[in-house]
Structures are given as C-alpha cells and as structure tokens.
Design a protein around this motif. Structure first.
Motif, PDB file in Angstrom:
ATOM      1  N   ALA A  47       0.854  -1.190   0.000  1.00  0.00           N
ATOM      2  CA  ALA A  47       0.000   0.000   0.000  1.00  0.00           C
ATOM      3  C   ALA A  47       0.886   1.234   0.000  1.00  0.00           C
ATOM      4  O   ALA A  47       2.013   1.189   0.517  1.00  0.00           O
ATOM      5  CB  ALA A  47      -0.915   0.011   1.223  1.00  0.00           C
ATOM      6  N   MET A  49       0.853   3.809   1.708  1.00  0.00           N
ATOM      7  CA  MET A  49       1.205   4.373   3.009  1.00  0.00           C
ATOM      8  C   MET A  49       2.277   3.592   3.754  1.00  0.00           C
ATOM      9  O   MET A  49       2.841   4.081   4.724  1.00  0.00           O
ATOM     10  CB  MET A  49      -0.044   4.489   3.899  1.00  0.00           C
ATOM     11  CG  MET A  49      -0.940   3.281   3.972  1.00  0.00           C
ATOM     12  SD  MET A  49      -0.322   1.860   4.861  1.00  0.00           S
ATOM     13  CE  MET A  49      -0.665   2.390   6.519  1.00  0.00           C
ATOM     14  N   ARG A  75       0.818  -6.994  -4.491  1.00  0.00           N
ATOM     15  CA  ARG A  75       0.068  -7.836  -3.543  1.00  0.00           C
ATOM     16  C   ARG A  75      -0.324  -9.110  -4.260  1.00  0.00           C
ATOM     17  O   ARG A  75      -0.968  -9.040  -5.304  1.00  0.00           O
ATOM     18  CB  ARG A  75      -1.282  -7.201  -3.162  1.00  0.00           C
ATOM     19  CG  ARG A  75      -1.247  -5.928  -2.433  1.00  0.00           C
ATOM     20  CD  ARG A  75      -2.699  -5.488  -2.142  1.00  0.00           C
ATOM     21  NE  ARG A  75      -2.695  -4.127  -1.609  1.00  0.00           N
ATOM     22  CZ  ARG A  75      -3.771  -3.372  -1.426  1.00  0.00           C
ATOM     23  NH1 ARG A  75      -4.961  -3.830  -1.745  1.00  0.00           N
ATOM     24  NH2 ARG A  75      -3.672  -2.159  -0.934  1.00  0.00           N
ATOM     25  N   MET A  94       0.013   3.412  -6.858  1.00  0.00           N
ATOM     26  CA  MET A  94      -0.921   4.142  -6.015  1.00  0.00           C
ATOM     27  C   MET A  94      -0.414   5.568  -5.836  1.00  0.00           C
ATOM     28  O   MET A  94       0.730   5.781  -5.430  1.00  0.00           O
ATOM     29  CB  MET A  94      -1.005   3.443  -4.658  1.00  0.00           C
ATOM     30  CG  MET A  94      -2.330   3.617  -3.966  1.00  0.00           C
ATOM     31  SD  MET A  94      -2.309   2.786  -2.372  1.00  0.00           S
ATOM     32  CE  MET A  94      -3.589   1.598  -2.600  1.00  0.00           C
ATOM     33  N   TRP A 170     -10.698   0.799   7.328  1.00  0.00           N
ATOM     34  CA  TRP A 170      -9.480   0.348   6.639  1.00  0.00           C
ATOM     35  C   TRP A 170      -8.409  -0.064   7.637  1.00  0.00           C
ATOM     36  O   TRP A 170      -8.082   0.670   8.560  1.00  0.00           O
ATOM     37  CB  TRP A 170      -8.934   1.432   5.713  1.00  0.00           C
ATOM     38  CG  TRP A 170      -7.915   0.843   4.774  1.00  0.00           C
ATOM     39  CD1 TRP A 170      -8.181   0.237   3.588  1.00  0.00           C
ATOM     40  CD2 TRP A 170      -6.505   0.737   4.973  1.00  0.00           C
ATOM     41  NE1 TRP A 170      -7.005  -0.235   3.035  1.00  0.00           N
ATOM     42  CE2 TRP A 170      -5.963   0.057   3.858  1.00  0.00           C
ATOM     43  CE3 TRP A 170      -5.637   1.146   5.992  1.00  0.00           C
ATOM     44  CZ2 TRP A 170      -4.605  -0.211   3.724  1.00  0.00           C
ATOM     45  CZ3 TRP A 170      -4.281   0.864   5.862  1.00  0.00           C
ATOM     46  CH2 TRP A 170      -3.783   0.195   4.725  1.00  0.00           C
ATOM     47  N   ASN A 213      -9.336   5.884  -2.193  1.00  0.00           N
ATOM     48  CA  ASN A 213      -9.703   5.579  -0.806  1.00  0.00           C
ATOM     49  C   ASN A 213      -9.137   6.665   0.104  1.00  0.00           C
ATOM     50  O   ASN A 213      -7.936   6.912   0.098  1.00  0.00           O
ATOM     51  CB  ASN A 213      -9.121   4.200  -0.429  1.00  0.00           C
ATOM     52  CG  ASN A 213      -9.643   3.712   0.902  1.00  0.00           C
ATOM     53  OD1 ASN A 213     -10.543   4.322   1.495  1.00  0.00           O
ATOM     54  ND2 ASN A 213      -9.099   2.611   1.387  1.00  0.00           N
ATOM     55  N   VAL A 215      -8.596   7.480   3.879  1.00  0.00           N
ATOM     56  CA  VAL A 215      -8.660   6.837   5.200  1.00  0.00           C
ATOM     57  C   VAL A 215      -8.424   7.897   6.267  1.00  0.00           C
ATOM     58  O   VAL A 215      -7.429   8.626   6.213  1.00  0.00           O
ATOM     59  CB  VAL A 215      -7.576   5.732   5.335  1.00  0.00           C
ATOM     60  CG1 VAL A 215      -7.683   5.041   6.691  1.00  0.00           C
ATOM     61  CG2 VAL A 215      -7.692   4.714   4.211  1.00  0.00           C
ATOM     62  N   ASP A 236      -4.791   9.331   5.182  1.00  0.00           N
ATOM     63  CA  ASP A 236      -3.984   8.503   4.271  1.00  0.00           C
ATOM     64  C   ASP A 236      -4.853   8.220   3.067  1.00  0.00           C
ATOM     65  O   ASP A 236      -5.916   7.622   3.193  1.00  0.00           O
ATOM     66  CB  ASP A 236      -3.634   7.207   5.023  1.00  0.00           C
ATOM     67  CG  ASP A 236      -3.428   6.023   4.094  1.00  0.00           C
ATOM     68  OD1 ASP A 236      -2.857   6.205   3.017  1.00  0.00           O
ATOM     69  OD2 ASP A 236      -3.831   4.894   4.476  1.00  0.00           O
ATOM     70  N   THR A 237      -4.437   8.675   1.883  1.00  0.00           N
ATOM     71  CA  THR A 237      -5.291   8.402   0.725  1.00  0.00           C
ATOM     72  C   THR A 237      -4.548   7.600  -0.329  1.00  0.00           C
ATOM     73  O   THR A 237      -3.325   7.653  -0.415  1.00  0.00           O
ATOM     74  CB  THR A 237      -5.843   9.703   0.058  1.00  0.00           C
ATOM     75  OG1 THR A 237      -4.935  10.141  -0.950  1.00  0.00           O
ATOM     76  CG2 THR A 237      -6.115  10.802   1.060  1.00  0.00           C
ATOM     77  N   GLY A 238      -5.286   6.869  -1.125  1.00  0.00           N
ATOM     78  CA  GLY A 238      -4.685   6.080  -2.201  1.00  0.00           C
ATOM     79  C   GLY A 238      -5.582   6.102  -3.428  1.00  0.00           C
ATOM     80  O   GLY A 238      -6.742   5.664  -3.373  1.00  0.00           O
TER      81      GLY A 238
HETATM   82  N1  SER Z   1      -4.113   2.830   2.744  1.00  0.00           N
HETATM   83  C1  SER Z   1      -5.281   2.930   1.957  1.00  0.00           C
HETATM   84  C2  SER Z   1      -5.340   1.852   0.887  1.00  0.00           C
HETATM   85  O1  SER Z   1      -4.367   1.179   0.666  1.00  0.00           O
HETATM   86  C3  SER Z   1      -5.371   4.293   1.325  1.00  0.00           C
HETATM   87  O2  SER Z   1      -4.169   4.582   0.721  1.00  0.00           O
HETATM   88  O3  SER Z   1      -6.376   1.698   0.281  1.00  0.00           O
END
Ligand code: SER
Length: 449
Positions: A47, A49, A75, A94, A170, A213, A215, A236-238
């Motif tokens: 991820a 983050m 992943r 991401m 999340w 996303n 968070v 935290d955004t993705g």
């Molecule tokens: N940590 C969250 C995700 O992986 C937002 O970045 O979806």
C-alpha cells in the motif's frame, strides 16, 4: 473524447497532474520507495502508506506534515482473482496524499473532489462515495462528519453509501494504524453492471469502480483486537492509477490502458487463438504477472525457491501456463518485456530501462526451465479422472508434485477450472508416507556407512 465523454489523459499525465496539484497545496513530494522495504512486515510494499509508517506512527518527523507520492505496490494475496474482473492487479501504482496530524476530512474531501472534477475532467454526476456506517460492537458511530463534508461539496445523499467494517474500516493486516474510510467510485453505467435494482458501490459487479480511498486514520488496533483512539489523527489516501486511467482512457479494463497497450498488441501477434472468455482472462493474467515480475526484478528480486523469489517464480509459472491457453507453445514472456517497458515510458527510470535485457534473459530462462514440467503436468492433469463427486485422490496430486515437480497450487487451480477438487486428507497422508519412507531410507544409508 472517450466513451465516458471525457478527454483522454495518459497515465504519465495523471501522475504529473496529481503530484503538481498536491505540491501546489503545500504537500512535499516524496520519491516512491523500492518495492522491497527492509524491515517490512510484508514481502513487498502492498500500500502507498506503508513506507510512510514511521511518519504516520509519529516515530520519525516527516519533511512536511503534508506529503504526496507515487508508490508501486505488489500484492499477491488474492492472485487467483486477477483476470476475472476488469480491475484486479497484483502490481499497481498508487498515488497518495497524506496529512500527518495536519488536515482532516474537510480538506481531504474538498481537494479530492476538486482534483477529480477540475484536473481530470470527471463528471460529478458519475461519482458515488461510501462512508463508514459505524459499528456498535466496536463502539464507533457512523461517520456523519464525512457525510456532511460530501454533502457540503455537492454529492447528493442518495449517492453516499454507508458500509460496515468489512468495506469501510481500513486496516492493514489486522493490527496497527487504522480508521474509517471513504471511497470514491465512478459509475460506469448500467451496461457495465449486473442489472440488479440494488446494485450500488460495494456490489460485486463491474459497474461502480472504486478509484480512491480516503482513510481517516484515527485508531490503532492492538494485538488483543481492541481499538484505541490515536492522540494525533492522520489522513492517508490512495488513488489507483491504473483504475483512474481506465476511466479517463475509456478502456475496457486496467489491462487495456496505455501502460499495457504495446505489450497487449505484441501478445495478440503471438497468440494462436483461445476461447473468448478464457482468452480475456489469460491475457490479463499474462500482462499483470509479467509487469509484477519486472517491478520485482527492478527491486532486485529473482525467481527462486523461497520467500520473495518464490512469489516471482509463481508469477512466471502462472503466466507461462496462460500462454498455453492462448496456443503459445514455447517461452514467450521475454517477447513482452520491451513492449511493456515502452508502454510504461518514464514511469520506469533510466536505470530500470537499462536492466531490461538482463531481466528478459532471466525470465526466459525461468520459463524455459518450467516448460517441460508444464507440458507434462498439463497432459497428466488432463488425463486425471475424478470420482463421481468430482474429487481426485490426493495421492495423484502429491505424485505429480513430488515426482515431476509440478506446483501444487497451479495444479489445484487447473483442476478447479474443471470443477474438480482434491482429497486433501489423502494428500497429507501421502506426504507423510513419503516423508516416512525418505527417513527410513536415509537411516539405512547412514547405518550402511
Ligand atoms: N491505505 C489505503 C489503501 O491502501 C489508502 O491509501 O487503500
């Protein structure tokens, strides 16, 4: 203009616009971390983050309380899902923006919407969002603050969908930092969906595509399962690059975007056919897995027996087997390396481009080593006759693995495509028996010395 009536935007351009947008709003741009992070709890970065955890946990002072970055992720936990739908990748990019104890829901939501509408040209009418519905057991209330912010920026209440812990709390792997999240979806229209009257974000079908996303990292999950509030709150955004590119490029799936186009064309030239649905899945798996192998290779991971190397070996073997479904007999993955790099252009660095000949050679070598085992295993699996319950004896599978070196997971997957399952109890018994016999013969050998 693409099929959504939106101006085409290349993947590179999406990245550039995203990073400039957030830098102009006070964010410091970090370089993406390598896919292998020493001391990480997972084999690869999974991820955006994850490399930022020391900042998010307050262990290290960040260069700025506002950060932004493009991060590669890999992943393989749900590798079997790749190819079944239009959006599942093992490797992906991401884009993220983070607030380390700085802004909260209001700014995160306002900026996200402004970026999507004014900088990528999406239509507000196509956007839906989900929010955390709360959970009485965890004593967390519904995320009214997020709903309020979405309403404030003009998303109608009927397009704000509250969902539970499964979807909108999340967490990364059960323990550690976590929080309610709000996901942004693009409605790809009824033709992409299941047609159900209750179809909404969260539905299994392809209609609503989750692209971003957000968070609101407010809790820490302890090892005993309890949630404690964090003294300092982070955001935290993705944003999934491949997914948003598929919308902006009017692409059928993540695998039809600019990054994959040259490799996809090369694959078409190599393939000799294949039944339509099998072909679609096979092509997606090949493109996805090969890119994952390249990204892992850039991080120094070679195919091997254990750890990360075994993940790469598995990706190559799965991709090689899909080639057979497309009527490609010999090693072919190496042929796709250069077109894949061409599609990624400057998303691969100069050093990475220079590594391509070495990686191509390594991939071809690995594929060639597996080719004979694959041919033999496929023939063996084709001839296996299940019993009346469509189950095969575990011993047959064990022998295929122990005597011929065919991977168990791949064999199981191939059998399951014919609706066949394995008698696992018997498989374990055969394995145990094999161990016992090997032990006895080793003891005899040593006694005789
Ligand atoms: N940590 C969250 C995700 O992986 C937002 O970045 O979806």
């Amino acid at each position: 203009m693409n099929t959504y009536g939106i101006q085409y935007v290349s993947s590179r351009e999406i990245v550039d616009r995203y990073l400039s947008f957030f830098c102009e709003r006070g964010h410091y741009e970090l370089s993406g971390s390598p896919l292998v992070l020493p001391g990480n709890s997972t084999s690869f970065v999974i991820a955006g983050m994850q490399p930022l955890l020391p900042y998010l946990r307050g262990q290290t002072i960040p260069p700025s309380p506002r950060l932004t970055c493009l991060q590669r992720c890999l992943r393989t936990d749900d590798i079997e899902a790749v190819g079944i739908n239009s959006l599942k990748n093992t490797s992906f990019h991401m884009l993220g923006n983070w607030s380390i104890g700085d802004y909260g829901r209001r700014e995160a939501i306002t900026m996200a919407l402004e970026f999507l509408l004014e900088h990528l040209g999406l239509e507000k009418a196509t956007l839906w969002v989900t929010v955390f519905a709360g959970d009485p057991e965890l004593c967390i209330l519904p995320d009214e603050a997020a709903i309020e912010e979405w309403v404030r920026v003009g998303i109608p209440r009927e397009r704000i969908v509250p969902l539970g812990v499964e979807d909108n709390l999340w967490e990364m792997g059960g323990i550690g930092l976590c929080g309610p999240c709000s996901e942004i979806f693009v409605d790809r229209g009824p033709n992409s969906g299941c047609g159900s009257l209750t179809c909404r974000p969260g539905c299994f079908c392809d209609r609503y595509l989750e692209i971003w996303n957000l968070v609101f990292m407010e809790f820490e999950r302890l090892t005993n399962g309890a949630l404690v509030s964090l003294p300092r709150r982070n955001v935290d955004t993705g944003l999934g690059l491949e997914r948003v590119a598929s919308v902006l490029q009017g692409a059928e799936s993540n695998f039809s975007i600019d990054l994959f186009l040259p490799a996809s064309e090369r694959l078409t030239a190599l393939q000799a056919g294949g039944e339509q649905t099998i072909e679609l899945r096979a092509r997606r798996i090949i493109l996805d897995h090969l890119r994952a192998v390249l990204l892992a290779g850039f991080a120094g991971v070679e195919p091997g027996r254990d750890g990360r190397g075994s993940v790469v070996r598995r990706l190559i073997r799965r991709a090689a087997r899909q080639g057979r479904l497309l009527g490609i007999q010999g090693p072919f993955l190496g042929e796709l390396v250069e077109p894949l790099a061409l599609g990624h252009g400057s998303l691969f660095t100069g050093e990475e481009h220079a590594l391509l000949p070495t990686l191509k050679e390594r991939i071809t070598h690995e594929e060639a080593l597996f080719a004979r085992v694959l041919t033999m295993g496929l023939r063996y699996l084709e001839q296996i006759e299940p019993d009346g319950r469509n189950v095969i004896s575990g011993e047959q599978l064990f022998r295929l693995h122990a005597e011929k070196g065919f991977p168990v997971d791949l064999a199981t997957e191939i059998l399951s495509e014919r609706g066949i399952t394995v008698d696992w109890l018997q498989y374990e018994r055969s394995k145990e028996e094999h161990r016992r016999v090997s032990r006895v013969s080793a003891e005899k050998h040593f006694r005789g010395m």
